[in-house]
Design a protein around this motif. Sequence first.
Motif, PDB file in Angstrom:
ATOM      1  N   THR A 127      44.110  32.002  38.079  1.00 34.57           N
ATOM      2  CA  THR A 127      43.624  33.143  39.643  1.00 34.57           C
ATOM      3  C   THR A 127      42.792  33.219  39.301  1.00 34.57           C
ATOM      4  O   THR A 127      42.463  34.404  38.343  1.00 34.57           O
ATOM      5  CB  THR A 127      44.519  33.148  40.176  1.00 34.57           C
ATOM      6  OG1 THR A 127      45.708  32.631  41.020  1.00 34.57           O
ATOM      7  CG2 THR A 127      43.783  34.198  41.601  1.00 34.57           C
ATOM      8  N   VAL A 128      41.637  32.865  39.665  1.00 31.01           N
ATOM      9  CA  VAL A 128      40.111  33.702  39.352  1.00 31.01           C
ATOM     10  C   VAL A 128      39.690  34.473  40.717  1.00 31.01           C
ATOM     11  O   VAL A 128      39.436  34.558  42.027  1.00 31.01           O
ATOM     12  CB  VAL A 128      38.833  32.576  39.178  1.00 31.01           C
ATOM     13  CG1 VAL A 128      37.067  33.121  39.091  1.00 31.01           C
ATOM     14  CG2 VAL A 128      39.481  31.332  38.581  1.00 31.01           C
ATOM     15  N   THR A 129      39.426  36.117  41.060  1.00 31.07           N
ATOM     16  CA  THR A 129      39.056  36.410  41.702  1.00 31.07           C
ATOM     17  C   THR A 129      37.235  37.009  41.182  1.00 31.07           C
ATOM     18  O   THR A 129      37.561  37.715  40.412  1.00 31.07           O
ATOM     19  CB  THR A 129      39.362  38.139  40.448  1.00 31.07           C
ATOM     20  OG1 THR A 129      41.326  38.243  41.213  1.00 31.07           O
ATOM     21  CG2 THR A 129      39.429  39.103  42.484  1.00 31.07           C
ATOM     22  N   VAL A 130      37.159  36.407  42.802  1.00 35.22           N
ATOM     23  CA  VAL A 130      35.010  36.215  42.213  1.00 35.22           C
ATOM     24  C   VAL A 130      34.950  37.509  43.485  1.00 35.22           C
ATOM     25  O   VAL A 130      35.635  37.843  43.751  1.00 35.22           O
ATOM     26  CB  VAL A 130      34.933  35.052  42.730  1.00 35.22           C
ATOM     27  CG1 VAL A 130      33.522  35.362  42.941  1.00 35.22           C
ATOM     28  CG2 VAL A 130      35.605  33.990  42.091  1.00 35.22           C
ATOM     29  N   ALA A 131      33.612  37.920  42.797  1.00 35.91           N
ATOM     30  CA  ALA A 131      33.010  39.326  43.547  1.00 35.91           C
ATOM     31  C   ALA A 131      31.940  39.015  44.547  1.00 35.91           C
ATOM     32  O   ALA A 131      31.305  37.922  43.789  1.00 35.91           O
ATOM     33  CB  ALA A 131      32.648  40.566  43.126  1.00 35.91           C
ATOM     34  N   GLY A 132      31.882  39.939  45.628  1.00 33.37           N
ATOM     35  CA  GLY A 132      30.551  39.888  45.834  1.00 33.37           C
ATOM     36  C   GLY A 132      30.221  39.666  47.615  1.00 33.37           C
ATOM     37  O   GLY A 132      31.709  39.243  47.916  1.00 33.37           O
ATOM     38  N   ARG A 133      29.677  39.131  48.382  1.00 34.80           N
ATOM     39  CA  ARG A 133      29.383  39.666  49.779  1.00 34.80           C
ATOM     40  C   ARG A 133      30.035  37.973  49.941  1.00 34.80           C
ATOM     41  O   ARG A 133      30.636  37.329  50.984  1.00 34.80           O
ATOM     42  CB  ARG A 133      28.166  39.320  50.149  1.00 34.80           C
ATOM     43  CG  ARG A 133      28.295  40.984  50.723  1.00 34.80           C
ATOM     44  CD  ARG A 133      27.220  41.875  51.224  1.00 34.80           C
ATOM     45  NE  ARG A 133      27.078  42.948  51.443  1.00 34.80           N
ATOM     46  CZ  ARG A 133      27.436  43.547  52.005  1.00 34.80           C
ATOM     47  NH1 ARG A 133      28.252  43.031  53.385  1.00 34.80           N
ATOM     48  NH2 ARG A 133      27.407  45.035  52.216  1.00 34.80           N
ATOM     49  N   PRO A 191      31.454  34.787  48.086  1.00 38.49           N
ATOM     50  CA  PRO A 191      32.195  34.478  46.476  1.00 38.49           C
ATOM     51  C   PRO A 191      32.495  32.848  46.203  1.00 38.49           C
ATOM     52  O   PRO A 191      32.134  32.860  45.227  1.00 38.49           O
ATOM     53  CB  PRO A 191      33.767  35.337  46.786  1.00 38.49           C
ATOM     54  CG  PRO A 191      34.092  35.753  48.248  1.00 38.49           C
ATOM     55  CD  PRO A 191      32.379  35.740  49.098  1.00 38.49           C
ATOM     56  N   GLU A 192      32.395  32.481  47.773  1.00 40.67           N
ATOM     57  CA  GLU A 192      32.599  30.509  47.402  1.00 40.67           C
ATOM     58  C   GLU A 192      31.274  30.133  47.279  1.00 40.67           C
ATOM     59  O   GLU A 192      31.426  29.373  46.409  1.00 40.67           O
ATOM     60  CB  GLU A 192      32.653  30.472  49.046  1.00 40.67           C
ATOM     61  CG  GLU A 192      31.541  30.839  50.111  1.00 40.67           C
ATOM     62  CD  GLU A 192      31.886  32.012  50.642  1.00 40.67           C
ATOM     63  OE1 GLU A 192      31.410  32.461  51.332  1.00 40.67           O
ATOM     64  OE2 GLU A 192      32.780  32.437  50.334  1.00 40.67           O
ATOM     65  N   LYS A 193      30.276  31.160  46.926  1.00 38.95           N
ATOM     66  CA  LYS A 193      28.721  29.909  46.365  1.00 38.95           C
ATOM     67  C   LYS A 193      28.840  30.149  44.738  1.00 38.95           C
ATOM     68  O   LYS A 193      28.400  29.155  44.021  1.00 38.95           O
ATOM     69  CB  LYS A 193      27.400  30.738  46.989  1.00 38.95           C
ATOM     70  CG  LYS A 193      27.142  31.753  46.405  1.00 38.95           C
ATOM     71  CD  LYS A 193      25.919  32.557  46.545  1.00 38.95           C
ATOM     72  CE  LYS A 193      26.062  33.908  46.023  1.00 38.95           C
ATOM     73  NZ  LYS A 193      24.739  34.671  46.151  1.00 38.95           N
ATOM     74  N   HIS A 194      30.135  30.826  44.276  1.00 40.31           N
ATOM     75  CA  HIS A 194      30.221  30.816  43.107  1.00 40.31           C
ATOM     76  C   HIS A 194      31.522  30.054  42.732  1.00 40.31           C
ATOM     77  O   HIS A 194      31.837  29.867  41.358  1.00 40.31           O
ATOM     78  CB  HIS A 194      30.124  31.867  42.501  1.00 40.31           C
ATOM     79  CG  HIS A 194      29.423  33.060  42.287  1.00 40.31           C
ATOM     80  ND1 HIS A 194      27.886  32.785  41.874  1.00 40.31           N
ATOM     81  CD2 HIS A 194      29.009  34.414  43.605  1.00 40.31           C
ATOM     82  CE1 HIS A 194      26.777  34.125  42.651  1.00 40.31           C
ATOM     83  NE2 HIS A 194      27.800  35.012  43.356  1.00 40.31           N
ATOM     84  N   TYR A 195      32.252  29.276  43.320  1.00 40.13           N
ATOM     85  CA  TYR A 195      33.681  28.865  42.982  1.00 40.13           C
ATOM     86  C   TYR A 195      32.848  27.163  42.489  1.00 40.13           C
ATOM     87  O   TYR A 195      33.524  27.051  41.033  1.00 40.13           O
ATOM     88  CB  TYR A 195      34.171  28.578  44.378  1.00 40.13           C
ATOM     89  CG  TYR A 195      35.275  29.575  45.365  1.00 40.13           C
ATOM     90  CD1 TYR A 195      34.860  31.360  44.394  1.00 40.13           C
ATOM     91  CD2 TYR A 195      35.992  29.229  46.424  1.00 40.13           C
ATOM     92  CE1 TYR A 195      35.251  31.919  45.382  1.00 40.13           C
ATOM     93  CE2 TYR A 195      36.083  30.352  46.858  1.00 40.13           C
ATOM     94  CZ  TYR A 195      35.581  32.063  46.741  1.00 40.13           C
ATOM     95  OH  TYR A 195      36.788  32.670  47.314  1.00 40.13           O
ATOM     96  N   ARG A 196      31.584  26.596  43.104  1.00 40.11           N
ATOM     97  CA  ARG A 196      31.595  25.526  42.113  1.00 40.11           C
ATOM     98  C   ARG A 196      31.374  26.092  40.618  1.00 40.11           C
ATOM     99  O   ARG A 196      31.352  25.216  39.595  1.00 40.11           O
ATOM    100  CB  ARG A 196      30.254  25.139  43.033  1.00 40.11           C
ATOM    101  CG  ARG A 196      29.618  23.119  41.863  1.00 40.11           C
ATOM    102  CD  ARG A 196      28.959  22.662  43.739  1.00 40.11           C
ATOM    103  NE  ARG A 196      29.937  22.690  43.841  1.00 40.11           N
ATOM    104  CZ  ARG A 196      29.461  21.207  44.569  1.00 40.11           C
ATOM    105  NH1 ARG A 196      28.768  20.912  44.416  1.00 40.11           N
ATOM    106  NH2 ARG A 196      31.135  20.862  46.221  1.00 40.11           N
ATOM    107  N   ILE A 247      30.224  38.815  38.608  1.00 44.38           N
ATOM    108  CA  ILE A 247      30.841  38.033  39.649  1.00 44.38           C
ATOM    109  C   ILE A 247      32.323  37.761  39.286  1.00 44.38           C
ATOM    110  O   ILE A 247      33.131  37.978  40.642  1.00 44.38           O
ATOM    111  CB  ILE A 247      29.703  36.683  39.266  1.00 44.38           C
ATOM    112  CG1 ILE A 247      27.749  37.052  39.492  1.00 44.38           C
ATOM    113  CG2 ILE A 247      30.099  35.858  40.535  1.00 44.38           C
ATOM    114  CD1 ILE A 247      27.284  36.001  39.258  1.00 44.38           C
ATOM    115  N   VAL A 248      32.790  37.686  38.368  1.00 48.10           N
ATOM    116  CA  VAL A 248      34.039  36.840  38.100  1.00 48.10           C
ATOM    117  C   VAL A 248      34.725  38.812  38.179  1.00 48.10           C
ATOM    118  O   VAL A 248      34.509  39.062  36.935  1.00 48.10           O
ATOM    119  CB  VAL A 248      34.068  35.921  37.664  1.00 48.10           C
ATOM    120  CG1 VAL A 248      35.644  35.896  36.442  1.00 48.10           C
ATOM    121  CG2 VAL A 248      33.938  34.457  37.849  1.00 48.10           C
ATOM    122  N   GLU A 249      35.721  38.845  38.440  1.00 46.53           N
ATOM    123  CA  GLU A 249      36.341  40.359  38.017  1.00 46.53           C
ATOM    124  C   GLU A 249      37.737  40.353  37.182  1.00 46.53           C
ATOM    125  O   GLU A 249      38.175  41.200  36.752  1.00 46.53           O
ATOM    126  CB  GLU A 249      37.017  40.548  39.664  1.00 46.53           C
ATOM    127  CG  GLU A 249      35.202  41.789  40.299  1.00 46.53           C
ATOM    128  CD  GLU A 249      35.404  42.525  41.095  1.00 46.53           C
ATOM    129  OE1 GLU A 249      37.009  42.160  41.803  1.00 46.53           O
ATOM    130  OE2 GLU A 249      34.249  42.797  42.179  1.00 46.53           O
TER     131      GLU A 249
END
Length: 82
Positions: free
Chosen positions: A46-52, A54-59, A23-25
């Motif tokens: 800066t956190v790079t998040v993968a997936g279609r 990604p904003e659902k993982h920010y929290r 999830i986190v690249e």
Amino acid sequence: MRGFESKAAEVRRAVERLSDAGIVERVRLAPVNNETRPPQGKVVVTVTVAGRSPEKHYREVQHLVEQAGIADVALRFEHSGV
């Protein structure tokens, strides 16, 4: 600079479970310029998040960082496009 790098390393350790899950690249220090100054006394990571979606993982990332007790860090998120 060493203190800044250690903050990025702390965040990296806090989100290690999400990194292992793909999830986190990447976690890195954000470049600082005059236009996007961080809040006073904060290190921007800066956190790079993968997936279609990604904003659902920010929290979840934010929660893990708070739970780890990492102070003086402002998170900035980016999407990897994967």
